[in-house]
Design a protein around this motif. Structure first.
Motif, short mmCIF file in Angstrom:
data_model
loop_
_atom_site.label_atom_id
_atom_site.label_comp_id
_atom_site.label_asym_id
_atom_site.label_seq_id
_atom_site.Cartn_x
_atom_site.Cartn_y
_atom_site.Cartn_z
N CYS C 54 0.83 -1.21 0.00
CA CYS C 54 0.00 0.00 0.00
C CYS C 54 0.86 1.25 0.00
N ASN C 208 -2.34 10.64 5.16
CA ASN C 208 -2.51 9.20 4.92
C ASN C 208 -1.17 8.48 4.91
N ILE D 55 -6.85 -4.63 -3.26
CA ILE D 55 -7.42 -3.42 -2.66
C ILE D 55 -6.48 -2.24 -2.90
N LEU D 59 -7.47 1.08 -4.83
CA LEU D 59 -7.36 2.39 -4.20
C LEU D 59 -6.48 3.32 -5.03
N ARG D 62 -8.63 4.59 -7.77
CA ARG D 62 -9.59 5.54 -7.21
C ARG D 62 -8.94 6.88 -6.93
N THR D 63 -7.78 6.83 -6.29
CA THR D 63 -7.07 8.04 -5.91
C THR D 63 -6.67 8.83 -7.15
N THR D 206 -17.30 2.03 -5.78
CA THR D 206 -17.49 2.08 -4.34
C THR D 206 -17.96 0.72 -3.84
N MET D 209 -15.11 -1.86 -3.98
CA MET D 209 -14.20 -1.56 -2.88
C MET D 209 -14.69 -2.19 -1.59
N PHE D 243 -7.43 1.56 4.90
CA PHE D 243 -7.94 1.48 3.52
C PHE D 243 -9.08 2.48 3.31
N ILE D 246 -8.13 6.11 2.89
CA ILE D 246 -7.71 6.51 1.54
C ILE D 246 -8.92 6.70 0.64
N GLU D 247 -9.89 5.78 0.77
CA GLU D 247 -11.06 5.92 -0.09
C GLU D 247 -11.81 7.21 0.21
N ALA D 250 -10.25 10.13 -1.31
CA ALA D 250 -10.57 10.21 -2.73
C ALA D 250 -11.96 10.80 -2.92
#
Lengths: 298, 298, 298, 298, 298
Positions: C54, C208, D55, D59, D62-63, D206, D209, D243, D246-247, D250
């Motif tokens: 990560c 983060n 994951i 992520l 997504r980011t 979403t 995730m 996790f 981070i989501e 975003a």
């Protein structure tokens, strides 16, 4: 372009057969050597995993860049569709309403159709003279076919014809320049395709890929506790072959003008431009769309 | 640009030899130190895997950015091809049909060819005076060769020549501006190449890379259960060398105007522009394409 | 911009020293707490590996975006080089041949040079008045220095001077608009730099990152079988510091107008624009290129 | 936009509190169920690692996309800054020198300022009438406030005012079109913001995730050898919460016009445009820059 | 476009049900075969992890490209919104103030609304004749409905109507060209949508994906120490299904004109364009925004 139906698995297998067989032989060599030479050590499997991660990231890079080339080729041809329509529509707007379309507009339509087909054929290194004769007066066709770069010569012919319209006072100074700007767009799209065609994807990456895959294939058999020929050889072969499968897919994508099933379907697009332009300008005979007969369209 | 044939493996090896040897010595140092100093611990191999993942991601970043620079350089030269053709085609359209091409059009063609060759040579820090004399009247050639930035001076010459056409009423106000806009495009492509040439890739990343690779190489030997010199040293050397191989490939790509085999083939492109422009404008003597003699084209 | 030579390793170390020391203390805290509190469990090392993956991906994201900002800043200044040259070349073409360059052209050249230097200084929050006096008549210099946004005021001065050319019938309506379009390009590049300067990189990502690195640093010591202070503390510190090293490199890149060694070299570029413009327009005194004295150029 | 100072950690925590608590309950459920139901198996930790890698990659995707939306919104507002300045500078250049600025130029300045504020307010679904009355004559203000899309109506008002300048022969045909082109740029930036505002980020991601995070959270406890409630629950909760952190970051970034601290600071930008335009055009009263009072600027 | 509310989980499940069931059967096959055939070996779990990483990276690539197609489709429709507004605003500015809007402006507004609806319907392969009759005089509607490509024919109609304005001396030469340039933008957006609609995402990647997922699913059961049917089958099924879930999400995104809930909401956008254009041009009857009745808008 591969279509969503009628495709056979043979298409995919065929491209990796040779290299998968090489990997198979290599895996045999390594595994069998383990029987005869008493290696006393075992390599931690994590070493193979590190190499695997590297290979995966290299493949991701390769796939991305190949896809970008393929998509850029498609975008260039999309722009050709748009600019062909805009070019003819501009002429329709700029020429006075009472102009004889047969004399003034239709030669542009036909030259533009010829340009689309001929550009596709030139990129695929196919002969172009037959196409030219279909659309152009035979003398002009010959002149273009003999040129160093036929599609570029067709754009020059367009430009000179536009100049003649200006000399006959059918279009104004400003419209002359504007039509030339559309020709510049077509030149740009042509140049984009030529750039993709003529630029070899950096060869070092193919080499690096192979270094990593063979390193991986030689380390993997030493990572298993026990020694089962029927486990080691298939595993090494299958995983390496799966890696190679992705690389070959990238290689197919990255060269989209090779007269192969994975090509950008330039002939199909050229035909659809012909239909579009002719139905915009009152032609009575309009050709049919090309219907693919097999699992791809060219 | 490396070609698809005739390449020797020596080309790839040569570039990493020095650093691979350093890593080899370093691996020896670490492994041999394990014999003499009784380290009582073992580092989990996952630590090496974490570092490996980081290195792989840093390499992916490096490779991507290097490829982007290389591809941008190629795009700039593709734009030069397009704009050179469009510039001459615009002149062909704008100049009245009965203009003497030898007097009015050909000097532009030759100056444009000179510009392409000279831009390539300047980017590679090669002398330009011979090229200039080939295409320009000797006085103009000397003036350009002495300038601070010869390709930029050639564009100024173009601009002044366009102005003379306007003063002689051969082109209109609007066409003057339009031709200038094409010169602006050529200025932009030139500036793009200069930007790539003059911008050093952030050095911190080379440093970070080395920190990670040496950290990895010093941790790896401590991750093996048993201690086999003939296992540890080759593994550490090979994997680290494989990482360095990718980094070196990136370094070659990211500087495409260094007079190296991996360069953007600017001379070859300039020649193909010369052929294109001369065959568009009725020259009788047209040079041949450059055929690469070795495994690359420049 | 960091150069390829003369750089000291101290430059890199200095930036992470503080945070690496914090991590070192933190690692000590965690490792020593393991001695006093009898934790009976061991965390699987894979948990640390998951967090490591990560962190690696977050760092890849960070590095990419920081590089993009840095490269965009460089592109904006590349565009300034191009547009400065094009602006002066346009004026050279548009002004009649017999115009007195000293009266009409040179003020534009000098104002444009001033603009480049002043934009760089404003972005770095440096005083600008000295620069302005070097290039502009003292009254105009004062007026600009007092303005809310000096580079923008210089563009307004350009615009009003272009209008005067039009009022004196030296340029046509169409050329007036075209020159204004070039000013719009310069406005855009200026706005791009201001946007990069004024937009804080999303702070949540720094937060983060720290959450993940400290989580990683607190889990790692619990993943080792045995407990060796001299193994745990250096490993945790080194790996975490390596992560932080990458993040700091990103932070340096992402803010390219801070008067730091890693800046976009705006003063050097402005000087090279000055040389370019002055040698295009027949100045007799042309300044020298800036030669960097240390391991960077500003 | 979050600033680099004065921020409290509470801001970050608040957003994940609810979902972290859900994960905490869920972890308890799974861990406690392990006590009561005698599961006889153990899941290899690598399974959790595979899910973790997935994951992490989701992520990263997504980011990246969220950052791109956020950066695109900022670019659109950067373009608004540039085009506002260019629009007023164009008017300054095009209007004859002796025009009464108060009558002809200042209404454009004020309408443009109004447009910037009102666009920001509309995107944030805030009332606009007060702003309008500040800048426009009260009748025009009312007409705009009642319109379906106030900022678009302001651009129409601009266009009609430009037409009046043309009818009064203050600008030429060509300048009319050129000013309209700048309005088109403003329309494009407005459309870009509306597109970002109105396009929901694909909801499937979403959902995906959450599927992965809950799968991960339910597998993880079965991967530990021993069963320590105080180990399992915090680890599962912390990692899953990291996790989710981070989501959520975003999600905050991807919607930049929600009247939240993480918004694009549209009001601050509008104010700085107002200052810029008014100081360009000789206003005597120029407002102050907005100074953020808390840890963000709006 | 899926909305943020009212969505049922059934929507997601439905799309992967078939393939998840196949994977479930396949997992049963492999796991049960382990009971009957006495395989004496165990595959290291790291092999599954390497494949997992590869699958994750392939999925990341897939997701990215699918998202890019979806976002590009949305951008094209955003551009259509902008260009529709700009087109009508240009006409408003160019037409003399005393022109009868009902006769000259409103036909353009209605034809532009028709174009937006019809483009959406054509992309979704829906019938268009009803829409056309709503906005156009019945003869023109019939002519367009019968055309090979109705939206392109509408642009030709626009072009001819602009020509008529020019012939009636309501707009100048320069404005004629400028309006045509806006039509060219609309042509480009239309071509972009057609390109996305007609280009099949490279099928090889779907094939590669399946190769990897089935390889993964057949290796995984051999990686567990013990053999628990109730552990192996659900784990293999769930993880593989999670992979497939992501791939299906990508497939839904990548084809945004299929008359599905995940489509770009072209009808909703066309309606909002209609509202925008009609309220700009003084229509008294303005339709309502489309309010989605279910969990998506079309």
């Amino acid at each position: 372009m591969l279509l969503n139906n009628k495709i056979s698995i043979r298409f995919y297998i065929r491209h990796i057969l040779k290299q998968a067989f090489l990997i198979f032989l290599f895996a045999n060599l390594v595994v069998i050597s383990k029987w005869f030479i008493p290696w006393s050590f075992q390599i931690p499997i994590s070493i193979a995993a590190i190499l695997g991660t590297c290979i995966a990231l290299l493949l991701a890079f390769r796939t991305n860049q190949a896809y970008d080339r393929w998509w850029e080729a498609r975008i260039a041809w999309g722009a050709i569709v748009n600019d062909s329509r805009s070019f003819i529509r501009q002429l329709q707007t700029f020429l006075p309403v009472d102009t004889n379309h047969k004399t003034y507009l239709h030669p542009f339509v036909e030259r533009q159709c010829a340009w689309c087909y001929v550009l596709g054929d030139t990129l695929r290194r196919q002969p172009v003279s037959q196409r030219l004769e279909e659309f152009l007066p035979s003398q002009e066709a010959k002149q273009v076919a003999d040129a160093h770069n036929p599609p570029n010569m067709l754009l020059v012919k367009h430009a000179l014809a536009i100049r003649r319209l200006y000399d006959e006072a059918l279009i104004t100074d400003y419209q002359l320049v504007q039509l030339n700007a559309t020709l510049t767009n077509l030149t740009d799209s042509m140049g984009r395709c030529e750039r993709i065609k003529n630029t070899v994807f950096p060869r070092t990456y193919t080499f690096n890929m192979q270094v990593f895959i063979y390193l991986f294939a030689s380390i993997l058999p030493f990572c298993f506790d026990d020694q089962y020929y029927y486990l080691d050889v298939p595993l090494v072969t299958l995983i390496s072959a799966a890696f190679i499968l992705i690389e070959k897919s990238a290689i197919q994508l990255q060269d989209p003008f090779e007269n192969q099933p994975t090509d950008t379907p330039v002939t199909t697009i050229a035909r659809s431009i012909e239909i579009s332009l002719k139905s915009m300008t009152g032609y009575t005979i309009i050709p049919e769309l090309l219907v693919p007969e097999r699992y791809y369209s060219l």
